[in-house]
Design an enzyme around this catalytic site. Structure first.
Site, PDB file in Angstrom:
ATOM      1  N   TYR A  79      34.585   2.112  24.970  1.00 16.47           N
ATOM      2  CA  TYR A  79      35.175   2.878  23.994  1.00 16.47           C
ATOM      3  C   TYR A  79      34.673   2.339  22.388  1.00 16.47           C
ATOM      4  O   TYR A  79      35.030   1.191  22.128  1.00 16.47           O
ATOM      5  CB  TYR A  79      36.674   3.209  24.123  1.00 16.47           C
ATOM      6  CG  TYR A  79      37.202   3.721  22.678  1.00 16.47           C
ATOM      7  CD1 TYR A  79      36.714   4.827  22.065  1.00 16.47           C
ATOM      8  CD2 TYR A  79      38.157   3.027  21.881  1.00 16.47           C
ATOM      9  CE1 TYR A  79      37.301   5.360  21.029  1.00 16.47           C
ATOM     10  CE2 TYR A  79      38.704   3.492  20.773  1.00 16.47           C
ATOM     11  CZ  TYR A  79      38.434   4.903  20.161  1.00 16.47           C
ATOM     12  OH  TYR A  79      38.813   5.359  19.268  1.00 16.47           O
ATOM     13  N   CYS A  99       7.337  15.865  36.477  1.00  9.39           N
ATOM     14  CA  CYS A  99       8.434  16.314  36.033  1.00  9.39           C
ATOM     15  C   CYS A  99       8.351  16.669  34.277  1.00  9.39           C
ATOM     16  O   CYS A  99       9.061  17.207  33.760  1.00  9.39           O
ATOM     17  CB  CYS A  99       9.771  15.495  36.200  1.00  9.39           C
ATOM     18  SG  CYS A  99      10.501  15.523  37.784  1.00  9.39           S
ATOM     19  N   SER A 125      -0.693   9.906  40.767  1.00 10.62           N
ATOM     20  CA  SER A 125       0.176   8.985  40.155  1.00 10.62           C
ATOM     21  C   SER A 125       0.898   9.556  38.811  1.00 10.62           C
ATOM     22  O   SER A 125       0.772   8.719  37.754  1.00 10.62           O
ATOM     23  CB  SER A 125      -0.147   7.520  40.004  1.00 10.62           C
ATOM     24  OG  SER A 125       1.049   6.784  40.018  1.00 10.62           O
ATOM     25  N   ALA A 134       4.031  10.211  43.698  1.00 11.12           N
ATOM     26  CA  ALA A 134       5.297   9.390  43.035  1.00 11.12           C
ATOM     27  C   ALA A 134       5.598   8.529  44.344  1.00 11.12           C
ATOM     28  O   ALA A 134       5.449   7.247  44.208  1.00 11.12           O
ATOM     29  CB  ALA A 134       6.288  10.259  42.914  1.00 11.12           C
ATOM     30  N   ASN A 188      10.599   7.740  44.073  1.00  6.57           N
ATOM     31  CA  ASN A 188      10.416   6.563  43.784  1.00  6.57           C
ATOM     32  C   ASN A 188      11.435   5.535  44.542  1.00  6.57           C
ATOM     33  O   ASN A 188      10.906   4.548  45.058  1.00  6.57           O
ATOM     34  CB  ASN A 188      10.515   6.285  42.235  1.00  6.57           C
ATOM     35  CG  ASN A 188       9.315   6.797  41.464  1.00  6.57           C
ATOM     36  OD1 ASN A 188       8.112   5.751  41.488  1.00  6.57           O
ATOM     37  ND2 ASN A 188       9.121   7.982  41.134  1.00  6.57           N
ATOM     38  N   ARG A 217       3.226  -6.241  46.677  1.00  8.48           N
ATOM     39  CA  ARG A 217       4.007  -7.285  45.797  1.00  8.48           C
ATOM     40  C   ARG A 217       4.450  -8.227  47.153  1.00  8.48           C
ATOM     41  O   ARG A 217       4.944  -9.433  47.061  1.00  8.48           O
ATOM     42  CB  ARG A 217       5.117  -6.929  44.861  1.00  8.48           C
ATOM     43  CG  ARG A 217       4.299  -6.215  43.664  1.00  8.48           C
ATOM     44  CD  ARG A 217       5.501  -5.912  42.632  1.00  8.48           C
ATOM     45  NE  ARG A 217       6.168  -4.989  42.782  1.00  8.48           N
ATOM     46  CZ  ARG A 217       5.818  -3.583  42.395  1.00  8.48           C
ATOM     47  NH1 ARG A 217       4.830  -3.653  41.751  1.00  8.48           N
ATOM     48  NH2 ARG A 217       6.885  -2.893  42.736  1.00  8.48           N
TER      49      ARG A 217
END
Length: 570
Positions: free
Chosen positions: A437, A42, A38, A10, A314, A21
């Protein structure tokens, strides 16, 4: 920049991908001793239970590419070495010594920066018979595949889960629901989900498990796993009974994998987690750590703690990558948010429970509220039970726990509370919190606002309550309170049955009649005010106090009692 990352489940893959990146020319190597990397750990109970049909789905992206060495090399530009165990770290020479787990071939990887994402391992209980066939601890995807193979082969008719935490309950649901396995949970503590939710809510979860065929034994310890002539487990012996079992799953928690860090001279906590600062740096500034192997700050208690969650791993992996790329970033800690599915209901929490709050020295109380999760007139409405833990002196909200119908309703309230609790919000902040609401989604006064209003009344000593456990003990004859009397405020047709069943203990006087008829109430009694949810009871309490009559409100009302499986209510 040459970066080596040890651990590829993870936090490691997140750090590698983010860093690539930000710094496209970084030389990044992921190292993992397993071949399956990877993956969503869970999701293992849902793979075993059939919600996830293929283990590859746990290792795939949303666009259905399997996250394997090819994926990381070609799509991410990250070199990945699987089946490679990190043996030791030479901090002086900046080397990671590794070996191939198949051939034993040894090698060394040089680094400028090193990231430890070594994760956690399950607690293996020192119980005789733990090496029998059919006895598992959920440590990785391989064990999940093995369990599912046993189930598919028809080798499992009965199963025992050791541990009533989240993983244990999720596994129990999967075994009982899809596979029809006779399933039992054995939990050493007095309740399931200990120190996560309160005993009343835990009892609700336990009752729901019972309704769905899962047996639960609390305050019980497994002593031995007994096998047959074929070397496969046949039964579990506890301190109270023997339970037939073709399958045993040890779900007794996990502990951090920190041996590599400790052997390299890095600081490790007494609990075994790697010590990091808010930049995720270890005691060596060129070595970072993230995920299940580290300790972090608890933003409510201020203590360090261990929180093995993929979501946190993560987030921490991203923080590591940012700092490696020269972007100063911090991970301040968390409040420990949690949610899980249990058959038809979901249960969740954020912050700390009342038990934890009291043990941490807070002058804490717990406010209970039950209300529809959407407008009561909307056809899909369902009850949502909330507990709010509050420090009386400061009025600070310390935690929120909830139980409701399976769906996103509870998740929305837990997430809203999480954001406020980590900012040290008060009861008043929750009471005035603006929430979207519309009748299909919530009530005009949302249940999250409502529970904070209950908390305000509680800490201001306007609301006096009886504990659900004390009330249940009284009704079941386990304790005696001769000055107590139940005053049922519901419609006469609803109240009549219990008033007839418990003469002298239970009387009916509907909510709208109390102001006119209160003088008819027996004198010298403390009235336990009963309605469905507690709202009418509190309003009645305010009036009775004004005329000198003592009373206590039953939190959650009979809506809560009904979900505890009270036999006297049926």
């Amino acid at each position: 920049m040459k970066v080596v990352i040890i651990g590829a489940v993870a936090a490691g893959p997140k750090a590698a991908s983010r860093l690539k990146r930000l710094v496209p020319d970084a030389d990044i190597t992921l190292v993992d001793q397993d071949e399956l990397i990877s993956y969503g750990g869970c999701g293992i109970p849902y793979f075993v239970g059939g919600d996830v049909s293929d283990e590859k789905e746990l290792r795939s992206t949303s666009f259905h590419m399997v996250r394997d060495p090819y994926f990381f090399q070609e799509a991410k530009g990250v070199t990945t070495r699987i089946k490679t165990r990190a043996v030791s770290i030479d901090r002086k020479e900046r080397l990671v010594h590794v070996e191939d787990v198949i051939t034993g071939e040894k090698d060394a990887l040089s680094y400028d920066k090193l990231v430890l994402a070594t994760g956690s391992r399950p607690n293996i209980l020192p119980i005789p018979g733990r090496d029998l066939k059919g006895v598992y601890a959920i440590s990785d995807l391989h064990k999940a595949v093995a369990i599912k193979n046993d189930l598919a082969a028809g080798r499992v008719r009965s199963a025992v889960i050791i541990g009533g935490g989240a993983i244990g309950i999720e596994m129990a649901e999967g075994l009982a629901d899809l596979w029809g396995v006779d399933t039992t949970i054995v939990e050493f503590m007095p309740q399931i989900l200990p120190r996560i939710i309160g005993p009343d809510m835990a009892a609700m979860v336990q009752e729901h498990l019972k309704e769905r065929g899962v047996k639960v034994h609390t305050q019980e310890a497994a002593k031995e796993f007994v096998g047959g002539g074929d070397g496969r487990v046949e039964r579990v012996v506890t301190n109270r009974r023997e339970i037939a079992a073709d399958l045993v799953v040890m779900a007794a928690g996990v502990r951090p994998r920190s041996e590599l860090a400790r052997d390299a001279g890095l600081l490790v906590s007494p609990q075994g987690a790697i010590i990091v600062n808010q930049h995720m740096q270890t005691s060596d500034p060129d070595i970072y750590a993230a995920g299940d192997c580290v300790e972090i700050n608890h933003l409510v208690t201020g203590r360090k703690f261990f929180a093995p969650l993929g979501s946190l791993a993560n987030r921490q992996g991203r923080i590591v990558a940012d700092n490696l790329a020269g972007i100063p970033s911090v991970f301040p800690g968390c409040v420990g948010s949690f949610i899980m599915k249990v058959f038809d209901v979901c249960v969740g929490s954020t912050g700390i429970s009342l038990e934890t709050a009291l043990s941490e020295g807070f002058d804490a109380v717990e406010a209970k509220c039950v209300q529809s999760d959407r407008a009561h007139f909307f056809p899909t409405q369902a009850l949502l039970f909330l507990n709010m833990v509050v420090d009386k002196r400061s009025r600070r909200v310390l935690g929120l726990q909830g139980l409701g119908k399976m769906g996103d309703g509870l998740l929305a309230r837990i997430n809203a509370a999480c954001g406020l609790i980590e900012r040290r919000a008060s009861v008043d902040d929750f009471s005035t919190l603006e929430l979207a609401y519309a009748p299909p989604f919530s009530t005009a006064v949302d249940v999250l606002n409502a529970v904070s209003n209950v908390a305000d009344n509680l800490v201001s000593d306007r609301l006096k309550t009886v504990s659900i456990q004390d009330f249940m003990a009284w009704m079941e004859g386990r304790t005696d309170h001769p000055d107590w009397m139940a005053l049922d405020l519901r419609h006469p047709k609803e109240a009549a049955l219990l008033a007839e069943r418990f003469p002298g203990r239970w009387i009916a006087m509907s909510y709208d009649k109390v102001r006119g008829d209160y003088q008819a109430l027996p004198r010298g009694k403390t009235f336990i005010l009963i309605c469905n949810a507690g709202t009418r009871s509190y309003e009645t309490q305010c009036f009775l106090r004004s005329v000198g009559i003592d009373s206590l409100v039953l939190p959650w009302g009979l809506n809560g009692i009904a979900r505890l499986g009270a036999k006297w209510l049926i």
